[in-house]
Write a protein that holds these residues in place. Structure first.
Motif: not given
Length: 386
Positions: A190-191, A194, A219-220, A222-223, A226, A245, A249, A305, A328
């Protein structure tokens, strides 16, 4: 928006129970080298399914490609490709296996010293042939399944390898093959994904509205997914969205026509090389501190962001930027990943080793504007300590 060319030839085969399609995807006459890392793909049955899917083709196996694939290990596979007249490579694993396989594809037909292939940085390799390759991705993280790049570990550090000849011909992305991953690898994935997005997105504005909106969407996503996929490893929808994702990426699409940074990755590579921490762990340490030190340079995109990804719209500009940085870091920590050098037992004096390594590897003018010198890198590392 900047000028760009974009071409991505990789055929993506996404979804459940697709490994039997290998029989139609791999040339019928191919002699295949199947490459993988440790024993997990054997233990969880993935390797057996791959071998079955390859039908009656001649197959040779090569295992032991380690995390941060080592040049010497990969050269053993190169010798097998040459001696066995292998004409197709199939990587079964995560980013390290896929990256290693790309290097093998380039090195096997190369007539010169293979170490020369590690000297070109982000420029394309001077090669005119490579062994065809494909991947079966078992870890959503690096995006290597749909790009032409790799990072190889050598005694001189972690070094990039790039060529259009190294795009996988196809990649099978079956989210169910990732269900048995340890939680730390899922969090790392995930990181990694991201920060791949951030390095192409949080730079400076060039009015690339499509790329920005796609980056923000990844990004949204993954948030949102995740934490779910960590808590529910067999939640297919969450894992499928994580997998796509991670691929999206770094398949080139969100990066066309926009400036790139990659400073977090370059410093992170040195942390991995010197201290053995996971790649994603190094990114989680460096990214928030880099923004803290460089926020004046990235102010416009950090504000965008903050608003579009974290829904931060109140407060002064500095307050909004600081809140986005804090959120973050909190997101990374919510996945169980530490974000400070001190938490890995690294002593303050070790910062000097990192700076020396950056200097040795020519990383003295980083960032999207090329103005991040070693003094600034030191400030970032000091801030990242505790």
């Amino acid at each position: 928006m900047m000028n760009f060319n974009y071409h991505n030839p990789t055929h993506i085969v996404f979804g459940k129970d697709r490994l039997h399609e290998l029989n139609q995807l791999v040339p019928e006459s191919a002699k295949v080298l199947v490459l993988y890392g440790g024993g997990s793909v054997r233990r969880n049955g993935t390797l057996e399914k791959v071998l079955t899917g390859l039908g009656n083709r001649k197959v040779v196996e090569f295992d032991g490609i380690e995390p941060n694939p080592q040049f010497n290990t990969l050269m053993k596979a190169v010798e097998i490709v040459r001696s066995e007249n292998i004409d197709f490579l199939l990587a079964v694993g995560g980013g390290s296996v896929m990256d290693g396989t790309k290097f093998i594809a380039a090195a096997a037909p190369y007539q010169g010293n293979a170490t020369d292939l590690l000297k070109h940085g982000f420029e394309w390799l001077p090669i005119d042939s490579a062994v065809p390759l494909a991947t079966v991705a078992t870890l959503p993280a690096t995006g290597s399944e749909m790009n032409m790049g790799a990072v190889i570990s050598h005694e001189s550090g972690k070094l990039p390898v790039m060529s259009p000849l190294l795009y996988p011909q196809f990649s099978i992305l079956d989210p169910t093959l990732t269900f048995s991953l340890p939680s730390v690898q899922v969090a790392n994935g995930v990181i990694d994904a991201f920060v791949h997005v951030l390095e192409q997105y949080v730079t400076y504005p060039v009015d690339a509205q499509v790329q920005d909106r796609m980056a923000e969407g990844i990004l949204k996503t993954l948030i949102e997914v995740g934490p779910v996929t960590l808590a529910e490893p067999e939640n297919y929808d969450a894992r499928a969205n994580l997998m796509w994702s991670a691929t999206s990426a770094l398949n080139g699409y969100i990066g066309v026509g926009v400036p790139h940074d990659w400073s977090t990755h370059m410093i992170g590579h040195e942390l991995t090389d010197l201290f053995g921490m996971d790649h994603a762990q190094s990114l989680a340490i460096i990214q928030p501190s880099l923004w803290k030190i460089r926020k004046a340079k990235k102010q416009e995109k950090l504000l965008q962001y903050a608003e579009r990804v974290w829904n931060i719209s109140e407060g002064t500009e500095d307050e909004r930027v600081d809140q986005a940085i804090d959120m973050t870091r909190a997101f990374f920590e919510s996945l169980g990943v530490k974000t400070r050098l001190s938490q890995y037992g690294i002593e303050p004096g070790e910062v000097d080793r990192v700076i020396h390594a950056l200097q040795e590897h020519g990383m003295t003018a980083l960032s999207e504007t090329g103005d991040m010198d070693l003094t600034i890198s030191r400030q970032i590392l000091v801030d990242a300590y505790a």
